[in-house]
Design a protein around this motif. Structure first.
Motif, PDB file in Angstrom:
ATOM      1  N   PHE A   8      -3.926  -0.268   3.345  1.00  0.00           N
ATOM      2  CA  PHE A   8      -3.091   0.105   2.202  1.00  0.00           C
ATOM      3  C   PHE A   8      -3.613  -0.564   0.938  1.00  0.00           C
ATOM      4  O   PHE A   8      -4.584  -1.330   0.960  1.00  0.00           O
TER       5      PHE A   8
ATOM      6  N   GLU B 231       1.381   2.063   2.204  1.00  0.00           N
ATOM      7  CA  GLU B 231       1.607   1.083   3.260  1.00  0.00           C
ATOM      8  C   GLU B 231       2.373   1.643   4.458  1.00  0.00           C
ATOM      9  O   GLU B 231       2.184   1.174   5.583  1.00  0.00           O
TER      10      GLU B 231
ATOM     11  N   ARG C 249      -6.072  -2.334   7.654  1.00  0.00           N
ATOM     12  CA  ARG C 249      -4.941  -2.352   8.577  1.00  0.00           C
ATOM     13  C   ARG C 249      -5.083  -3.420   9.652  1.00  0.00           C
ATOM     14  O   ARG C 249      -4.177  -4.235   9.856  1.00  0.00           O
TER      15      ARG C 249
END
Length: 229
Positions: free
Chosen positions: A50, A83, A109
């Protein structure tokens, strides 16, 4: 590293974390730079991390089959985006594009999940932030589906007033075309509504500055949904 830590410290996801925790997150952050209108990710792309806006401005949007664009969010410095699908192990449900030349932090991630496992307080921060995002998105869906455009605009100006902590005027940091897309309308309709609201002394438009002449009237319009004829 310290510059990245300062950016992370203003991100709602990481509010209240210690300097050491911020430094740990900073070690996995990848500094990326995007030109104006450059794509960051596209709908359907695998969410392998993200992003956080360090500097600049990013729009999150979807495009219909006939090419019509609907802006979902516009984010500035300190705002995370992308996210949710990262932690559900899915793909990005929308597109992200830099509106201006932007510096973006990318958090992979797998590395971030390892940090969360070691820092339970980080998980609590993220739950709080994601819950707030869900509430904001629910309100946006309600506005687009149940309210008419004047009410949506009044709601947005009232929101900006709170966000910018100024009851007298707000500054539009996006173009009126982008604002029209965000509100689910077209620029011509938005211009007519601005003119009507100005004629009724609810607001005064001065370029990107919108003076709120009647804040209570704007709140009533936000609830009522229609401008008086």
């Amino acid at each position: 590293m310290k510059k990245i830590s300062r950016i992370l410290s203003i991100t709602p996801l990481f509010k209240g974390l210690s300097e050491q925790q911020l430094d740990e997150i900073g070690t996995i952050a990848i500094d990326r730079h995007y030109h104006r209108n450059e794509s960051i990710f596209t709908e359907g792309e695998t969410a392998d991390g993200f992003y956080i806006v360090a500097d600049g401005q990013v729009k999150i949007f979807k495009t219909s089959l006939d090419g019509k664009e609907q802006i979902l969010h516009i984010y500035g410095p300190g705002n995370p985006f992308g996210e949710v699908p990262v932690f559900s192990g899915s793909r990005f449900p929308a597109n992200a594009q830099a509106l201006v030349k932007s510096r973006i932090l990318f958090l992979p991630r797998n590395a971030f999940v390892r940090l969360i496992t070691a820092n339970p307080s980080l998980s609590m921060n993220m739950l709080g932030e994601l819950s707030m995002r869900l509430r904001q998105f629910t309100i946006q869906i309600e506005n687009l589906s149940l309210k008419e455009v004047p009410s949506r605009l009044a709601s947005y100006l009232t929101y900006l007033s709170r966000e910018q902590e100024n009851p007298d005027h707000v500054t539009l940091d996006i173009s009126k075309g982008q604002l029209a897309s965000l509100l689910g309308t077209i620029p011509e309709t938005l211009s007519r509504i601005f003119a009507k609201m100005s004629a009724q002394h609810l607001i005064r438009v001065d370029g990107k500055q919108i003076h709120l002449l009647d804040p209570l009237g704007l709140e009533d319009l936000s609830a009522a949904g229609k401008l008086a004829e």
